[in-house]
Design a protein around this motif. Structure first.
Motif, mmCIF file in Angstrom:
data_model
loop_
_atom_site.group_PDB
_atom_site.id
_atom_site.type_symbol
_atom_site.label_atom_id
_atom_site.label_comp_id
_atom_site.label_asym_id
_atom_site.label_seq_id
_atom_site.Cartn_x
_atom_site.Cartn_y
_atom_site.Cartn_z
ATOM 1 N N LYS A 192 0.805 -1.227 0.000
ATOM 2 C CA LYS A 192 0.000 0.000 0.000
ATOM 3 C C LYS A 192 0.838 1.277 0.000
ATOM 4 N N ARG A 247 1.924 2.268 2.845
ATOM 5 C CA ARG A 247 1.277 2.837 4.029
ATOM 6 C C ARG A 247 2.328 3.295 5.033
ATOM 7 N N SER A 281 -8.072 -0.910 4.078
ATOM 8 C CA SER A 281 -8.701 -0.791 2.765
ATOM 9 C C SER A 281 -7.649 -1.080 1.684
ATOM 10 N N ASN A 315 -6.402 -0.030 -1.046
ATOM 11 C CA ASN A 315 -5.993 1.037 -1.968
ATOM 12 C C ASN A 315 -4.558 1.430 -1.643
ATOM 13 N N SER A 333 -10.713 4.601 -1.192
ATOM 14 C CA SER A 333 -10.906 3.184 -0.889
ATOM 15 C C SER A 333 -11.676 2.499 -2.012
ATOM 16 N N HIS A 346 -6.715 12.356 2.703
ATOM 17 C CA HIS A 346 -6.959 10.922 2.690
ATOM 18 C C HIS A 346 -8.102 10.668 1.709
ATOM 19 N N TYR A 347 -8.269 9.435 1.308
ATOM 20 C CA TYR A 347 -9.430 9.051 0.499
ATOM 21 C C TYR A 347 -9.547 9.909 -0.777
HETATM 22 MG MG MG Z 1 -7.887 3.090 4.358
#
Ligand code: MG
Ligand code: TXA
Length: 333
Positions: free
Chosen positions: A52, A54, A139, A141, A147, A229-230
Motif C-alpha cells: 500500500k 502505508r 482498505s 488502496n 478506498s 486521505h481518500y
Molecule cells: Mg484506508
C-alpha cells in the motif's frame, strides 16, 4: 508479480492457502475491499504496508469470523464491548481495545491497542472461517487514495503488487467502518461510519467524536485520520451551497472542464463541464461516492467540485467527514 482477479466463489480455497502461507489477498467486505494478511504474522502484515505504501505508524484493523473470537485477541473484553458486539457485529463497527500477544504487534504500529471488527459479508466471513485465523486488513488502496468498493478498483490500485483479488461484487455500504475507541474514559468515535453516533448513543449512552483538527497531527490518536486521505488524483474541492450561490456564474463560465459531483439536480453545470448526480439519501450517496470520485478522475478534467451536503445527521456525518478529507475547501482565485 501477476495479479489474478477471480470470482470469490471459485478461488476461496486458493485465497485461504495464500493467506496461510503469509501472502496478501484482497477481498470484499460490506464497507470497502480489504487487503488481507495473517494477523498473527509480522512478516505477512509488513507486506501490507509495502504493497500500500502505508506509513509505518498507521495501524490496521483485524477482522474476525465470529464475535466469540474477539476476547482471545485482546487483554480485556469489557461488558461494553460485549454489548456492542452483540448489537452491531457482524457489521461496520470497529472496536479499539488493548491487544493480546496472539496478534503480531505489527497490526498496532507501535501501540498497545488493536482495532477489531467482524465483517458482515458472505465472502469475508467464508474466507475468515476457512483460514481459521484473524485477518489484518486495511482498505485495499494505495495509501492516501480512495478506498475501493469493487474488485476492479482494487486491480486499478494494486495490480502487480499482490497475487490475488477475490471478486465478490460491489460493497453495499461503500464507506469504511465506524472506528470506536473503547480505551478512553468515554467511548470515542475516531472515524464516523454507517454505525452512527446516534445509534451508538442509544445503545450505550454518551459517546464523543474525536476531531483531528483539535490536536497537532503528530499526536494523532487514529493516525489514518490525518487530513489528506481518500483522495482522487485530480485536484478536488468541496463547495458549500452558500459558496455555490455566490460563485456559480464564475464557475459555469470557466473554459476548462470541471466535474461537478452533486446530490441536488438543481445544482448543475453546462458543457464542457460534466455533472455526476448522486442519490439524495446518505446511505445511497455513501454507496456511490467512491466510485463517482474514481469516475470523475477518469473523465480527465482540471478539477473536481463536490457539493457539500449541509446535513450532518446519521450517516451524513461519515459522508461529510470523508469529503473533507478527500477534498480541499473551494476558494475563488
Ligand atoms: Mg484506508
Ligand atoms: O471498513 C473498514 O474498516 C475497512 C474494511 C476493509 O474492514 N478497513 C479500513 O481499514 O478502512 P483502514 O486501515 O484503511 O482504516 C483503519 C482505520 C485507520 O484510520 C487507522 O488509523 C485506525 O482505523 N486504527 C486501526 N488500528 C487502530 C488503533 N489500534 N488505534 C487507533 N486507530 C486505529
Amino acid at each position: 508479480m501477476q495479479t489474478l482477479l477471480a470470482p470469490a466463489t471459485t478461488h476461496l480455497l486458493e485465497a485461504a492457502a495464500l493467506l496461510a502461507a503469509g501472502d496478501l489477498v484482497a477481498f470484499p467486505t460490506e464497507t470497502v475491499y480489504g487487503l488481507g494478511a495473517d494477523a498473527r504474522s509480522r512478516a505477512a502484515v509488513e507486506k501490507i504496508y509495502a504493497a500500500k505504501g502505508r506509513p509505518s505508524g498507521n495501524p490496521v484493523i483485524v477482522h474476525l469470523a465470529d464475535p466469540a473470537d474477539a476476547p482471545t485477541c485482546v487483554t480485556t473484553w469489557p461488558p461494553l464491548a460485549e454489548k456492542l458486539a452483540q448489537l452491531f457485529w457482524p457489521g461496520p463497527l470497529t472496536l479499539i481495545l488493548p491487544r493480546s500477544p496472539l496478534l503480531t504487534d505489527a497490526v498496532s504500529a507501535g501501540r498497545s491497542t488493536v482495532a477489531l471488527r467482524c465483517p458482515n459479508h458472505p465472502v469475508a466471513e467464508a474466507l475468515l472461517r476457512t483460514c481459521g485465523f484473524p485477518i489484518a486488513a486495511p482498505s485495499a488502496n494505495r495509501s492516501g487514495f480512495t478506498s475501493p468498493t469493487t474488485a476492479q478498483h482494487v486491480y486499478a490500485e494494486l495490480a502487480g503488487r499482490i497475487p490475488l483479488i477475490l471478486d465478490g461484487g460491489p460493497s453495499t455500504i461503500g464507506l469504511e467502518s465506524t472506528v470506536l475507541d473503547l480505551t478512553s474514559k468515554t467511548p470515542t468515535i475516531l472515524r464516523p461510519g454507517a454505525v452512527t453516533r446516534e445509534m451508538l448513543q442509544s445503545a450505550i449512552g454518551p459517546v464523543l467524536t474525536f476531531h483531528q483538527s483539535l490536536v497537532p497531527s503528530t499526536s494523532a490518536i487514529s493516525p489514518g485520520q490525518h487530513h489528506r486521505h481518500y483522495a482522487p488524483t485530480t485536484p478536488a474541492f468541496s463547495i458549500s451551497r452558500i459558496d455555490w450561490s455566490a460563485h456559480e456564474e464564475k464557475i459555469r463560465t470557466r473554459s476548462d472542464k470541471i466535474i461537478l459531483i452533486t446530490y441536488d439536480p438543481a445544482i448543475a453545470l453546462p458543457a464542457p463541464h460534466e455533472v455526476l448526480l448522486l442519490p439524495p439519501t446518505a446511505e445511497k450517496y455513501a454507496a456511490a461516492l467512491y466510485a463517482s470520485l474514481r469516475q470523475a478522475d477518469d473523465l480527465t478534467a482540471s478539477c473536481i467540485l463536490v457539493l457539500l451536503p449541509d446535513n450532518l445527521e446519521g450517516m451524513w456525518a461519515a459522508v461529510v467527514d470523508r469529503l473533507h478529507r478527500a477534498t480541499i475547501p473551494f476558494s475563488i482565485t
